[in-house]
Motif scaffolding. Structure first.
Motif, PDB file in Angstrom:
ATOM      1  N   GLY A  50      34.086 -33.136  -9.974  1.00 24.14           N
ATOM      2  CA  GLY A  50      32.738 -32.648 -10.260  1.00 24.14           C
ATOM      3  C   GLY A  50      31.751 -33.801 -10.206  1.00 24.14           C
ATOM      4  O   GLY A  50      32.049 -34.902 -10.668  1.00 24.14           O
ATOM      5  N   ALA A  51      30.573 -33.539  -9.657  1.00 24.76           N
ATOM      6  CA  ALA A  51      29.549 -34.586  -9.609  1.00 24.76           C
ATOM      7  C   ALA A  51      28.186 -33.953  -9.406  1.00 24.76           C
ATOM      8  O   ALA A  51      28.075 -32.873  -8.821  1.00 24.76           O
ATOM      9  CB  ALA A  51      29.847 -35.579  -8.494  1.00 24.76           C
ATOM     10  N   GLY A  52      27.148 -34.636  -9.917  1.00 24.50           N
ATOM     11  CA  GLY A  52      25.786 -34.121  -9.777  1.00 24.50           C
ATOM     12  C   GLY A  52      24.903 -35.097  -9.015  1.00 24.50           C
ATOM     13  O   GLY A  52      25.304 -36.226  -8.744  1.00 24.50           O
ATOM     14  N   GLY A  53      23.732 -34.652  -8.663  1.00 29.05           N
ATOM     15  CA  GLY A  53      22.766 -35.517  -7.983  1.00 29.05           C
ATOM     16  C   GLY A  53      23.282 -35.972  -6.638  1.00 29.05           C
ATOM     17  O   GLY A  53      23.651 -35.155  -5.794  1.00 29.05           O
ATOM     18  N   ASN A  61      28.073 -25.591 -10.281  1.00 33.43           N
ATOM     19  CA  ASN A  61      28.558 -25.469 -11.665  1.00 33.43           C
ATOM     20  C   ASN A  61      29.771 -24.554 -11.819  1.00 33.43           C
ATOM     21  O   ASN A  61      30.171 -24.246 -12.943  1.00 33.43           O
ATOM     22  CB  ASN A  61      27.445 -24.940 -12.587  1.00 33.43           C
ATOM     23  N   ASN A  62      30.353 -24.125 -10.700  1.00 32.86           N
ATOM     24  CA  ASN A  62      31.419 -23.119 -10.773  1.00 32.86           C
ATOM     25  C   ASN A  62      32.807 -23.773 -10.805  1.00 32.86           C
ATOM     26  O   ASN A  62      33.604 -23.633  -9.868  1.00 32.86           O
ATOM     27  CB  ASN A  62      31.277 -22.148  -9.602  1.00 32.86           C
ATOM     28  N   CYS A 120      35.970 -31.681   2.465  1.00 29.76           N
ATOM     29  CA  CYS A 120      35.900 -31.484   1.021  1.00 29.76           C
ATOM     30  C   CYS A 120      35.629 -30.003   0.777  1.00 29.76           C
ATOM     31  O   CYS A 120      34.636 -29.459   1.262  1.00 29.76           O
ATOM     32  CB  CYS A 120      34.802 -32.363   0.425  1.00 29.76           C
ATOM     33  N   ALA A 121      36.530 -29.348   0.055  1.00 28.58           N
ATOM     34  CA  ALA A 121      36.395 -27.914  -0.225  1.00 28.58           C
ATOM     35  C   ALA A 121      35.343 -27.748  -1.315  1.00 28.58           C
ATOM     36  O   ALA A 121      35.560 -28.173  -2.450  1.00 28.58           O
ATOM     37  CB  ALA A 121      37.729 -27.347  -0.695  1.00 28.58           C
ATOM     38  N   VAL A 173      32.975 -29.799  -7.055  1.00 27.21           N
ATOM     39  CA  VAL A 173      32.134 -28.914  -7.860  1.00 27.21           C
ATOM     40  C   VAL A 173      30.743 -29.554  -7.971  1.00 27.21           C
ATOM     41  O   VAL A 173      30.584 -30.573  -8.640  1.00 27.21           O
ATOM     42  CB  VAL A 173      32.705 -28.722  -9.277  1.00 27.21           C
ATOM     43  N   PRO A 174      29.742 -28.975  -7.317  1.00 28.80           N
ATOM     44  CA  PRO A 174      28.384 -29.515  -7.433  1.00 28.80           C
ATOM     45  C   PRO A 174      27.853 -29.207  -8.832  1.00 28.80           C
ATOM     46  O   PRO A 174      27.812 -28.045  -9.250  1.00 28.80           O
ATOM     47  CB  PRO A 174      27.579 -28.736  -6.384  1.00 28.80           C
ATOM     48  N   VAL A 175      27.522 -30.275  -9.566  1.00 27.11           N
ATOM     49  CA  VAL A 175      27.013 -30.086 -10.920  1.00 27.11           C
ATOM     50  C   VAL A 175      25.478 -30.099 -10.869  1.00 27.11           C
ATOM     51  O   VAL A 175      24.872 -30.960 -10.239  1.00 27.11           O
ATOM     52  CB  VAL A 175      27.547 -31.197 -11.847  1.00 27.11           C
ATOM     53  N   LYS A 176      24.882 -29.114 -11.527  1.00 26.39           N
ATOM     54  CA  LYS A 176      23.421 -29.011 -11.546  1.00 26.39           C
ATOM     55  C   LYS A 176      22.881 -30.135 -12.422  1.00 26.39           C
ATOM     56  O   LYS A 176      23.127 -30.158 -13.623  1.00 26.39           O
ATOM     57  CB  LYS A 176      23.049 -27.645 -12.119  1.00 26.39           C
ATOM     58  N   ALA A 177      22.157 -31.088 -11.822  1.00 25.45           N
ATOM     59  CA  ALA A 177      21.618 -32.211 -12.583  1.00 25.45           C
ATOM     60  C   ALA A 177      20.199 -31.870 -13.034  1.00 25.45           C
ATOM     61  O   ALA A 177      19.830 -30.694 -13.101  1.00 25.45           O
ATOM     62  CB  ALA A 177      21.657 -33.474 -11.743  1.00 25.45           C
TER      63      ALA A 177
END
Lengths: 582, 582
Positions: free
Chosen positions: A473-476, A526-527, A520-521, A495-499
């Motif tokens: 998971g990571a954001g930005g 945020n899911n 990258c799958a 997992v795209p984290v909402k920053a």
């Protein structure tokens, strides 16, 4: 009958017994030389008509010559044989002998063996010979080069730790105790090898010098006797490959055909030292009966008979071998251990048919095969705790207990990582799903930008440690998933984290728009729930129960929605909508 | 010696022989009743001291009673035994008999067996009894109910197709030919069952009535003799499960403990009809020696001895069994077949040690295990083509040849689908990658909106057909990947295709923003290359060679870039940039 050569085996113990099974399958006539009519090996293969198995010691010249006169080829299931007689038998053209008697002679003397290998560039622990009947001064002299502690070893007739004596100091008392313990055998000294693991590789070699190795295993000893093997060897990237290469190289320097067991030390810095070689089937290869495409026993017969060598690949992801040792003269504990395994799925019991039990005698073994290290670990714990000398202190490091809640599993299949602890709340739902599906996982923090070395190390080691998927998971700017994907061959789920800004679209684009070559799958913003479910579907391709669990989960989702449909009809949509507000 | 009961086996052929191996492993004393000293089973297990294996026909009352007097429990490796004597032995308390002699008697008469099962709700093909020495009129009469064609069958002593005669018409000539062919045995008639596949399930049952089944297999006969088994059974969703359920239910109605082979027909409409049951180890379960956690033979012994039943799960993704049949009195073709398998990875040869070969006699078998159906298929073709009666017309449907370029593989691991042929140019790079990695795949078009039923059918069947990942490309509203993910338990990889507007961002959002519960692995817009590489990483979790290939691929990417770095230094960046324009 069969168009196969007749094989004579010197020795009729459990190794001979395990050779009889592939001999029967391939139609190879076999004669076993050992004292007694009911030795383990003689129980499981009738001698070919009109012969019966010769009855006598496998060290007796007369009996070896008699055996040779009835066979096309002689081989051994134990290296403590009469190499002189085998050499004459070969020289006189009476019978072929494999592996070569010269190899057997070389291996009988551990010091000569080590010298031979070291001279050919095989890394071994530092060692030095001692004169016969060494004095205290002789021993002190070798510690000058080798340091302390050292291991004093008998050159010959040493196995299962017998013939080894560690020496911690040059105090006269200690030296005398060691020398007395070892008796008047020829000795040599070895520098201390502070290994982190003991490793073994089975290597088969045919007469043309073609060499094939099996996956390396970790061997675990207790009081110098092999107790457990774990296959394949887990650890840093490439360690299995390097161990196989070293073992193949060492066996490549020996003469003759057959299977060889190569024991090694894995050192702290990742280097490998060769310890010793057995010129025969070896305890560290027993798991190959169930776990590999061709067993070490069948490959030994294939090699000495110039049949094509069999494939050595494992046919299961994870395997273990546990020795059944006698604990006294009573057979009861032996049978109790065997019986305890009958309730463990994937456990195969091998009793050796020995008439008498003795403390520490090898009476049988149990092979475990499993779909994953975690499954193996659970089964291994059950079996180890059923042993008469079970002891959590010894067992826990080998087969760790289940983790406490919200802590990492010791044998994870999925790694959950995130760039920052602030991502943790978004990633927690993934842990809930994996818990629900009983999938072993680990969770940690590693940042592409703040701990780049840690990230690279984690990614590089992941596959070799037995992981099958990584959820990142990571954001930005969200580089973690893609960077990890660049350093591993495992599927990575981002997992795209909402920053704070851009609603997570920045994270999504950063993760999904990877360059061609490194996939990258990506799942929804945020899911992490779906990331875990995707990891489970990936695991389901090799673990059928997880595929079924996914089916059940989908069915349950359907039923939940159908329940809501019913409720909507029951109370009407206005009241239903009010309920949603609360 | 061992605290186990002594088992007596009526019959010393290959099934008895395969029982001796687990008996040795578990320390079970075994006595084998058959005529001759060197029968297949007597070769591979010495009789326990002080006995020797009894020498005599397994139908002889005297010999059975003698065997019973030395054993705690009798069992059979053939059902054509003297059930009367077994019943007396049991009744007189001389010895336990498993499975129950009543079950053996019931099964000996195929007509009674079928009646018994049909009365208990087990679906069977329609059948009717015939009076003894039936007339033409009797036969014509049964065709009134059963239609034509019918199969006339001997009630007893029928196996390997012997005792069956198909009848296509009620012409006097045909009826007379059939009746003559079958001789004066008691007969019954069966309605034609136009099956699409023959299916078999091994079921083990203990005395307490606990029942466990193995994965169903497809059995392939030639001239009424079993030639090949494929495990597990592939096909429409749930067919394996339904076959196991039916087999368990049928065996649940029989008395006694042991292993049972249940043969079934799979019909066009997906329904299953039970054909017949064997109350013993069965040819359709031989693959379980290598391919399952506990072999059918070991489970038979466990069941009759009230030991815990062993786990029945397959330990490999894909397995096959190929019978080695005699083609004449010469042993040469038998050994040639066995030897041909020695060069095939994952092939295990089992010769039965029979002294004489005869046409169509079962002389041995070969088990194949593999990481996938595709790998199995390739190995199976090699072995089938080495048989003396090899014939491409017969082999091709069983083990299809490799596809022609740009056509689907018969045993794919990856399915590539797209919503429209206009997506094909975007999806083609995925095929190039899969070709490069030698991964078997199929490619087709199915649209979420235009062919919804086809899409659902495809998705539902995918896992059961052996696929391990689906790559789905779609543009615009791009529902295909997510909808397919809803109907399968496989990992689905979505490729957002850039359509006419919005630069593909519409497709990306449509694919990646799935609701919680149904994951879809999304890659970059138009990046089907990465979709294929991701599929390969997923396959690599169960196929180690693909994990290594991924490592190599990444290394190659690195080297390519490093090559460019060198060229940049060599020619300078201005000239380099000009080269990029061309």
């Amino acid at each position: 009958m069969a168009p196969r050569k007749t094989v004579g085996i010197l020795g009729g113990g459990q190794l001979g017994r395990m050779l009889t099974h592939p001999a029967a399958l391939l139609g190879i006539p076999l004669l076993i030389l050992d004292s007694g009519e009911y030795t383990p090996a003689k129980q499981t293969l009738l001698a070919p008509q009109p012969h019966s198995h010769p009855d006598g010691p496998f060290t007796s010249e007369q009996h070896i010559r008699e055996l040779a006169s009835k066979c096309d080829i002689l081989t051994v299931e134990i290296e403590h044989v009469n190499a002189d007689v085998l050499e004459s038998v070969e020289r006189e053209g009476l019978c072929e002998v494999q592996p070569s008697p010269r190899t057997i002679r070389l291996i009988q003397d551990k010091y000569e063996q080590k010298k031979y290998l070291a001279e050919r560039g095989i890394p071994v622990a530092p060692f030095e010979g001692l004169p016969s009947n060494p004095t205290e001064e002789d021993v002190v002299a070798v510690t000058k080069n080798l340091g302390l502690p050292i291991m004093l070893k008998a050159k010959t007739l040493a196995y299962d730790g017998r013939g080894n004596s560690p020496l911690q100091s040059t105090h006269s008392k200690d030296i005398q105790a060691s020398l007395t313990h070892l008796g008047d055998r020829p000795l040599y000294a070895e520098g201390w090898a502070p290994f982190v693991k003991e490793v073994a590789v089975m290597v088969v070699r045919n007469k043309e010098g073609e060499v094939r190795s099996y996956d390396a295993v970790e061997t675990i000893h207790r009081e110098s006797i092999l107790r457990v093997c774990l296959a394949p060897l887990r650890g840093e990237k490439g360690v299995n490959h390097r161990a196989r290469e070293l073992a193949e190289k060492a066996v490549g320097h020996l003469e003759g055909a057959g299977i060889f067991g190569v024991e090694m030390f894995l050192m702290e810095d990742g280097s490998l030292l060769l310890n010793e070689i057995a010129p025969r089937p070896h305890n560290s290869g027993h798991h190959t009966i169930e776990a590999a495409l061709t067993s070490q026993f069948e490959n030994h017969l294939r090699a000495i008979l110039s049949l094509p060598l069999g494939a050595t690949a494992l046919r299961v992801p994870s395997a273990a071998m546990i020795n059944i040792l006698g604990s006294s003269s009573s057979m009861d504990p032996v049978h109790a251990m065997a019986d305890s395994a009958l309730s463990v799925p994937g456990a195969a019991v091998h009793l050796y048919g020995k008439a008498e039990s003795r403390k520490a005698r090898k009476m049988g073994h149990i092979t475990l095969t499993a779909e994953s290290d975690a499954e193996l670990n659970e089964r291994l714990r059950t079996i180890l705790f059923a042993q008469p000398d079970a002891d959590a202190k010894w067992i826990d490091p080998i087969a760790p207990p289940p983790p406490s809640p919200a802590h990492s599993h010791a044998k994870p299949l999925v790694g959950i990582i995130m760039g920052s602890d602030s991502d943790l709340p978004v990633m927690l739902p993934a842990t809930k799903i994996l818990d629900q599906f009983k999938v072993p996982y680990e969770l940690t923090i590693t940042s592409a930008h703040r701990t780049p070395e840690r990230m690279v190390k984690y990614a590089k080691a992941a596959a070799g440690r037995g992981l099958r998927a990584i959820i990142a998971g990571a954001g930005g700017a969200a580089h973690l998933p893609g960077m990890v994907a660049s350093e591993t061959s495992l599927p990575v789920i981002g997992v795209p984290v909402k920053a704070s800004v851009l609603d997570g679209v920045d994270s999504l684009y950063s993760i999904v728009q990877m360059p061609r070559g490194i996939p990258c799958a990506t799942v929804g913003i945020n899911n992490s729930t779906n990331a875990a479910l995707l990891a489970i579907r990936i695991l389901g391709t090799s673990i059928p129960a997880l595929q079924e669990a996914t089916e059940d989960y989908s069915k349950q989702l359907e039923e939940e929605v159908l329940g809501k449909v019913e409720r909507l009809e029951e109370i009407g949509w206005e009241k239903y909508a009010e309920g949603l507000k609360k």
